[in-house]
Write an enzyme that holds these catalytic residues in place. Structure first.
Site, PDB file in Angstrom:
ATOM      1  N   SER A 164      50.434 -63.781 -11.638  1.00  0.00           N
ATOM      2  CA  SER A 164      51.549 -64.742 -11.151  1.00  0.00           C
ATOM      3  C   SER A 164      51.341 -64.404  -9.061  1.00  0.00           C
ATOM      4  CB  SER A 164      52.983 -64.757 -11.189  1.00  0.00           C
ATOM      5  OG  SER A 164      52.685 -64.176 -12.739  1.00  0.00           O
ATOM      6  N   ASN A 188      57.901 -64.670 -15.028  1.00  0.00           N
ATOM      7  CA  ASN A 188      55.492 -64.360 -13.607  1.00  0.00           C
ATOM      8  C   ASN A 188      55.226 -62.916 -14.490  1.00  0.00           C
ATOM      9  OD1 ASN A 188      56.881 -65.830 -11.681  1.00  0.00           O
ATOM     10  ND2 ASN A 188      58.337 -65.089 -11.628  1.00  0.00           N
ATOM     11  N   GLU A 189      54.649 -63.539 -14.921  1.00  0.00           N
ATOM     12  CA  GLU A 189      53.543 -63.524 -16.283  1.00  0.00           C
ATOM     13  C   GLU A 189      52.629 -61.989 -15.156  1.00  0.00           C
ATOM     14  OE1 GLU A 189      53.970 -61.487 -18.711  1.00  0.00           O
ATOM     15  OE2 GLU A 189      54.925 -62.603 -20.497  1.00  0.00           O
ATOM     16  N   PRO A 190      51.363 -60.872 -15.891  1.00  0.00           N
ATOM     17  CA  PRO A 190      50.587 -60.736 -14.376  1.00  0.00           C
ATOM     18  C   PRO A 190      49.373 -61.799 -14.182  1.00  0.00           C
ATOM     19  CG  PRO A 190      50.757 -58.864 -16.462  1.00  0.00           C
ATOM     20  CD  PRO A 190      51.613 -59.852 -16.935  1.00  0.00           C
ATOM     21  N   THR A 211      54.540 -59.929 -24.251  1.00  0.00           N
ATOM     22  CA  THR A 211      56.041 -60.136 -24.140  1.00  0.00           C
ATOM     23  C   THR A 211      56.133 -61.015 -25.180  1.00  0.00           C
ATOM     24  OG1 THR A 211      55.277 -60.315 -21.707  1.00  0.00           O
ATOM     25  CG2 THR A 211      56.996 -62.074 -22.391  1.00  0.00           C
TER      26      THR A 211
END
Length: 663
Positions: free
Chosen positions: A187, A183-185, A202
């Site tokens: 999300s 869940n990246e920035p 990432t």
């Protein structure tokens, strides 16, 4: 490795206050900036053992009640030690996984299940193949599902978690972007299992495992933040300085979509388990005077004063009583009667760290110098984890030691072979092919070997496969050995003073290394006893993204502990200095020896680094920093010198920094 590390007394140092939330008033004062309960341990090993105990207790409690235990599991480097401890508990304590159902957080997409980089492969190798869990109870997202069926697949994965009764415990790591799962920035808190695109940072962090960023999948299937929040309990694990900044933001900052881990502040049963490195930016560790009364040790005073200089943008000797009072440091003025007295104390301590004689200055008063003057010519071992860390991190100091006539030896702990790109091998082999064909036109052996290796490389053989060609690994190791010899020769150190240890833990030919063993330690002990050094330099650069520096440092510490127990007399006269530089630098408040460099010496250091041609733009493991190694080193050395100058000390072109370690 666990057995060796558990006996390593050197790692058991006095640390800041560590207690579990709710223990007493003192904890609540120190942790008042923290919006998530945090437990801090001296080492990642100790934290991982604590996490494994919690998992095991839950499994056993469910077994007693004849219930299924549903675990959400994470991958990456953070849970590896925890899984290792769970395997040990299964083998030695009878911990059974028969009642356990697992759901993994995520998986790269697309990726074959049998790929050595897949999380399917990771979980089997790190846990499932070593315990008695039922295969039908294992759930890991499928990186091979057809694109047309992805949405349905994700919905069914979410449904399967609910049908299993929901997660009793979710184990998490945290990425440098603040991601949990993938869940990246950006999300949303209400997101559920879905396909996502990976953040650039990432992907850079994963590049080392894939043999380069071009091999990293651009997407992943991940549980959403909402999926994670359905867990009855959450434990997040984080180790090392590299995670410190994002941990601080998640624990002490506001809840933001840009930092998905910060959502955990809203979960009713969550806990972060950290080592001291990952906790180093938390207020109670970084600036404890802001949250409670502290024991003003010399080190903490220096840290506070340097921090104050940065805050008010003044050199040390210009700080006033008002500066101290306005920034929560009035207690120091009371203890020392005036700002002037505090200022002079810290200024003199910093001044005394600076020396142009890293091996000690002969016939000089050494009472205020970082190194002793006797013996005038010292036996020195510089331990370099990879074949370039010596010149990258302390090339200027190394040159000084050589020029000042010390008996200097450099010990390269690992071969560094996997960090040489295939095209570098082909460049060398092409030269030798043409060279020997000119000398021996009728001898086809060289040409045949060349064709064999070229065919292997062009058909996909590389470090990200399990089929490793030992001849190519040998060539890569020799390339790095030759570069290291050339760099030291440039500095004036002959090949007879170089020691290529090739520690066995590293020599797997793969990115995944073996655990540290007594065989590794014995190789270091043999060299130490042969040289009987007065000085040892070792890499304390624990932000190294692929972890080799950490293991190499542990090997040295353990070797010194074992030698100390054997009462070797020479160790009493041996001082150990730790350097950094490739990935980070020591904070100025921790520096105990600062070796300045002139512009000419900086150029000499750069030239020595440039002898390592295979590690320039072709080096596959630079982490998320796009600068070349010589650029990183120069920038850090310049920055250290600039900080000293801003604090009111002499202005130098660059400074290399060291911290003394006492075994």
């Amino acid at each position: 490795m666990e057995t060796i590390l558990e006996t390593n007394e050197s790692l058991k140092k006095n640390q800041p206050y560590f207690k579990k939330p709710g223990d007493d008033f003192e904890y609540s004062q120190l942790a008042r900036e923290e919006r998530i309960p945090v437990e801090i341990f001296q080492t990642a090993e100790k934290g991982s053992i604590e996490a494994a105990k919690e998992v095991a207790e839950l499994i056993r409690e469910k077994q007693k009640n004849n219930e299924t235990c549903v675990l959400g599991l994470a991958t990456g480097s953070s849970p590896i030690r925890m899984y290792r401890e769970l395997i040990r508990m299964h083998r030695e304590e009878g911990l059974s996984f028969q009642n356990v159902v697992t759901f993994n957080l995520d998986e790269y997409y697309p990726i074959p299940k049998n790929s050595v980089h897949s999380y399917n492969y990771f979980m089997k190798e790190m846990l499932f193949d070593h315990v008695d869990i039922k295969p039908e109870n294992i759930h890991i997202p499928d990186g091979e599902v057809d694109k047309s069926k992805l949405k349905e697949y994700c919905q069914n994965y979410e449904k399967a978690i609910d049908e299993a009764g929901g997660l009793d415990l979710q184990v998490l790591g945290i990425g440098r972007t603040g991601h949990i799962g993938f869940n990246e920035p950006g999300s949303h808190m209400n997101s559920y299992t879905r396909v996502v695109t990976l953040d650039d940072l990432t992907m850079h962090d994963a590049a080392e495992d894939f043999g380069g960023i071009h091999n990293v999948p651009k997407g992943a299937i991940t549980m959403g933040v909402g999926s994670i929040f359905k867990a009855k309990k959450i434990i997040l694990l984080a180790w090392g300085d590299k995670k410190a900044s994002i941990v601080q933001k998640a624990v002490e900052g506001k809840v933001l979509d840009e930092i998905p881990a910060s959502f955990l502040q809203r979960h009713e049963n969550v806990k972060f388990i950290l080592d001291l490195g990952a906790a180093s930016e938390l207020t109670r560790i970084k600036s404890p005077w802001k949250v409670g009364s502290v024991d003003w040790t010399p080190s903490l005073i220096k840290k506070a004063v340097i921090n104050l200089c940065s805050t008010v943008n003044k050199p040390i000797l210009k700080l006033t009583d008002k500066d101290y009072n306005d920034n929560g440091l009035g207690e120091l003025v009371v203890l020392y009667k005036s700002a002037y007295d505090v200022n002079i104390k810290v200024f003199n301590e910093l001044q005394n760290t600076i020396t142009g004689w890293p091996g000690g200055k002969p016939n000089a008063d050494d009472s205020k110098r970082p190194e002793r003057k006797d013996p005038a010519q010292k036996r020195v071992i510089v331990f370099s984890p990879h074949p370039d860390d010596d010149v990258i991190s302390m090339g200027g100091t190394l040159k000084r030691l050589i020029d000042q006539n010390h008996d200097v030896h450099v010990a390269y702990q690992v071969s560094g072979n996997i960090a040489v790109a295939n095209h570098e091998v082909m460049r060398y082999l092409s030269f030798f092919k043409k060279y020997f064909e000119e000398l021996y036109p009728k001898d086809s052996l060289v040409s045949e070997e060349y064709k064999k290796i070229k065919n292997y490389i062009t058909t996909g053989g590389d470090i990200h496969t399990e089929n490793i060609n030992p001849e190519i690994l040998k060539a890569k190791g020799l390339i790095r050995q030759g570069e290291a010899t050339s760099a030291c020769d440039y500095l004036g150190l002959g090949a007879e003073k170089l020691h290529f240890l090739n520690l066995p833990f590293y020599e797997t030919g793969k990115i995944k290394k073996n655990n540290l063993s007594q065989q590794d330690v014995d190789i270091i002990k043999e060299l130490l006893r042969e040289i009987k050094p007065h000085q040892i330099y070792a890499a304390g650069d624990l932000m190294d993204p692929h972890g080799t520096h950490r293991v190499c440092l542990e090997a040295i510490f353990i070797a010194l502990d074992q030698i100390k127990k054997d009462s070797d007399d020479w160790l009493n006269d041996c001082w150990v200095w730790m350097y950094r530089g490739a990935w980070q630098e020591w904070p100025v408040n921790e520096i105990e020896m600062a070796v300045p460099m002139s512009p000419m010496e900086v150029q000499t250091k750069r030239n020595a680094i440039l002898r390592h041609q295979s590690q320039m733009e072709s080096a596959p493991f630079k982490g998320g920093d796009s600068r070349l190694f010589w650029q990183r080193a120069e920038d850090r050395n310049h920055e250290t010198a600039e900080i000293y100058n801003q604090l009111g000390l002499a202005e130098y072109e660059a400074i290399e920094a060291f911290v003394r370690y006492i075994p």
